[in-house]
Design a protein around this motif. Structure first.
Motif, PDB file in Angstrom:
ATOM      1  N   VAL A  46       0.848  -1.191   0.000  1.00  0.00           N
ATOM      2  CA  VAL A  46       0.000   0.000   0.000  1.00  0.00           C
ATOM      3  C   VAL A  46       0.883   1.241   0.000  1.00  0.00           C
ATOM      4  CG1 VAL A  46      -1.789   1.273   1.227  1.00  0.00           C
ATOM      5  CG2 VAL A  46      -1.805  -1.228   1.252  1.00  0.00           C
ATOM      6  N   ASP A  51      -0.704   4.496  -0.993  1.00  0.00           N
ATOM      7  CA  ASP A  51      -1.568   5.646  -0.824  1.00  0.00           C
ATOM      8  C   ASP A  51      -1.623   6.062   0.644  1.00  0.00           C
ATOM      9  OD1 ASP A  51      -3.754   7.450  -1.985  1.00  0.00           O
ATOM     10  OD2 ASP A  51      -4.756   6.498  -0.287  1.00  0.00           O
ATOM     11  N   ARG A 101      -5.032   5.901   2.405  1.00  0.00           N
ATOM     12  CA  ARG A 101      -5.420   4.521   2.725  1.00  0.00           C
ATOM     13  C   ARG A 101      -4.671   4.030   3.968  1.00  0.00           C
ATOM     14  NH1 ARG A 101      -5.703  -0.695   0.232  1.00  0.00           N
ATOM     15  NH2 ARG A 101      -6.096  -2.134   1.967  1.00  0.00           N
ATOM     16  N   GLU A 115      -6.282   2.707   7.438  1.00  0.00           N
ATOM     17  CA  GLU A 115      -6.008   1.389   8.007  1.00  0.00           C
ATOM     18  C   GLU A 115      -5.490   1.503   9.446  1.00  0.00           C
ATOM     19  OE1 GLU A 115      -6.863  -1.349   6.764  1.00  0.00           O
ATOM     20  OE2 GLU A 115      -7.299  -0.802   4.690  1.00  0.00           O
TER      21      GLU A 115
END
Length: 462
Positions: A258, A260, A263, A267
């Motif tokens: 990941v 981004d 994001r 999370e």
């Protein structure tokens, strides 16, 4: 060390896989692998049928499926495993007040503290009764080791697998230990084993012959003395009923790195909420928030922040985790994130400053800092959360159909889901395929592995 083998070690046989075989008649006697099914999933447990192909726990799932392509690969159902574990631990509690659980499927029991064994013959009879009660109550099997110390009882249960009982009589310990590898000893991990290997020490017998002075030189005073004592069969560790949890944490491993930043913030906030939910379920609070980040190149960073007092407020933990994330470079990708709380206490002392900052900043760590409805599925063995079974129909999950009744998912793809309809107490059932959005198909409840029946009391002969 005890003069009688009154320490019992129970280890359930291939626990997760055995539960799945007991629940699914079509899988009995066939290879079953339980674990994460994503590209980075790992094996939690393999049935003995799968182990014959070289599959073992902690192996990458992709490798396990190559070794045993005909195995049923299923996601874990931790809620089911916990319920069965509680039943087994209840049976152990009838033997003694001193039980030391090591995991869902493993525990030490001090039989002397419960007055259920004073001699080797008593211990042997108690162990056999326990195995029978586990079989009758759960439909599963467990292996039992009996000895005068925890180390030897665990070695005995390993030798008893599967579905057996081994008793090590006092006076026979050294003869048993001599040929075993040094990794058998408690506290001897890869680093210690490597230090001993470089000195030409591979077995427990060679460890004893090297002498205490040499072990002190190789491993240091405290560790060397402990390893030498264990190698001689001396283990004075008591069975400890209360193993106090020092921290609570959750983590997710992502199928793809990941990058981004929004994001990642989302999370982290989601993990903070899950961590607090687990913290509250345990009736605890914590003072130190820990962020774990494993980057694209497998380097792992941990950052921590200690609050002014212990808390179980999700907003406070989210805010602290968000601040910690701001100091970590994630531009090249993240493969794992984790949030934990340590410094546990049984009370809260809210950090009002942190709460006020959260209120002012509002979106400091992104949209996830607000109240977001999050489905918190069970974590897979490597800590990764699988997608909601109700949406993706993962293999192994329980389902129910309005016309066909209870069953479990065998597989899905291309907009279809295949279900086998059977119960633990039926012959292998029929397989049917549906559209993934079939309105008559829904998530189902797990069924008891065995029908309710009277169980022999701990005082009856097996």
């Amino acid at each position: 060390m005890r003069g009688q083998p009154t320490i019992l070690h129970l280890d359930m046989d291939a626990f997760y896989a055995s539960v799945e075989q007991a629940a699914k008649p079509s899988l009995r006697g066939k290879p079953v692998i339980v674990g994460g099914l994503g590209p980075r999933g790992v094996v939690a447990t393999a049935s003995y049928e799968a182990r014959r192909f070289g599959v073992h726990s902690a192996m990458p799932m992709a490798q396990a499926r190559r070794l045993c392509p005909n195995a049923a690969a299923l996601v874990p159902r931790f809620g089911v495993y916990r319920a069965i574990s509680e039943t087994v631990m209840g049976l152990l509690a009838e033997l003694s007040p001193l039980i030391e659980p090591l995991s869902l499927d493993e525990a030490f029991v001090d039989l002397a503290a419960g007055g259920t064994a004073a001699t080797a013959e008593d211990a042997l009879a108690t162990g056999e009764r326990l195995r029978e009660r586990i079989r009758v109550t759960t439909g599963l099997t467990g292996s039992v080791g009996l000895a005068g110390s925890k180390m030897l009882a665990k070695i005995a249960s390993e030798r008893a697998k599967p579905d057996g009982l081994v008793l090590i009589r006092p006076g026979t310990e050294r003869e048993l230990l001599v040929p075993l590898p040094v990794r058998t000893l408690p506290g001897v991990g890869p680093a210690t084993a490597e230090a001993l290997r470089r000195a030409g020490i591979h077995t427990i017998g060679e460890t004893v012959r090297a002498g205490e002075a040499e072990l002190l030189r190789l491993l240091g005073k405290a560790h060397g003395a402990s390893v030498y004592a264990m190698a001689n069969g001396v283990d004075e560790r008591p069975v400890v009923a209360d193993r106090d949890t020092k921290s609570v944490s959750v983590e997710d491993t992502f199928d793809a790195d990941v990058t981004d930043r929004a994001r990642i913030r989302f999370e982290v906030a989601r993990l903070a909420d899950r961590c607090v939910a687990r913290l509250r379920a345990a009736g605890r609070s914590g003072r130190t928030v820990v962020l774990k980040v494993r980057r694209y190149d497998f380097t792992t960073l941990t950052r921590s922040e200690t609050l002014r007092g212990p808390t179980d407020d999700p907003a406070v933990v989210r805010e602290a985790a968000g601040r910690l994330l701001e100091g970590v470079d994630t531009t090249e990708g993240v493969r794992l994130l984790g949030v934990g709380v340590s410094g546990l206490a049984d009370f809260t002392q809210e950090d009002l400053f942190a709460q006020s900052v959260q209120a002012v900043r509002g979106s400091h760590i992104g949209p996830a800092a607000q109240e977001v409805p999050v489905v918190a599925p069970e974590p897979s063995p490597e800590g990764r959360s699988e997608p909601s079974p109700a949406r993706s129909w993962l293999p192994g999950v329980d389902v129910a159909h309005e016309r066909y009744g209870p069953g479990w998912v065998q597989g899905s793809g291309l907009g279809r889901v295949t279900v086998r309809f059977e119960r633990p107490d039926t012959p292998p059932g029929r397989v049917r395929t549906f559209a993934v959005d079939d309105p008559e198909l829904a998530r189902g409840d797990s069924l008891p592995l065995v029908a309710a029946q009277p169980c022999p009391s701990s005082g009856e002969a097996s």
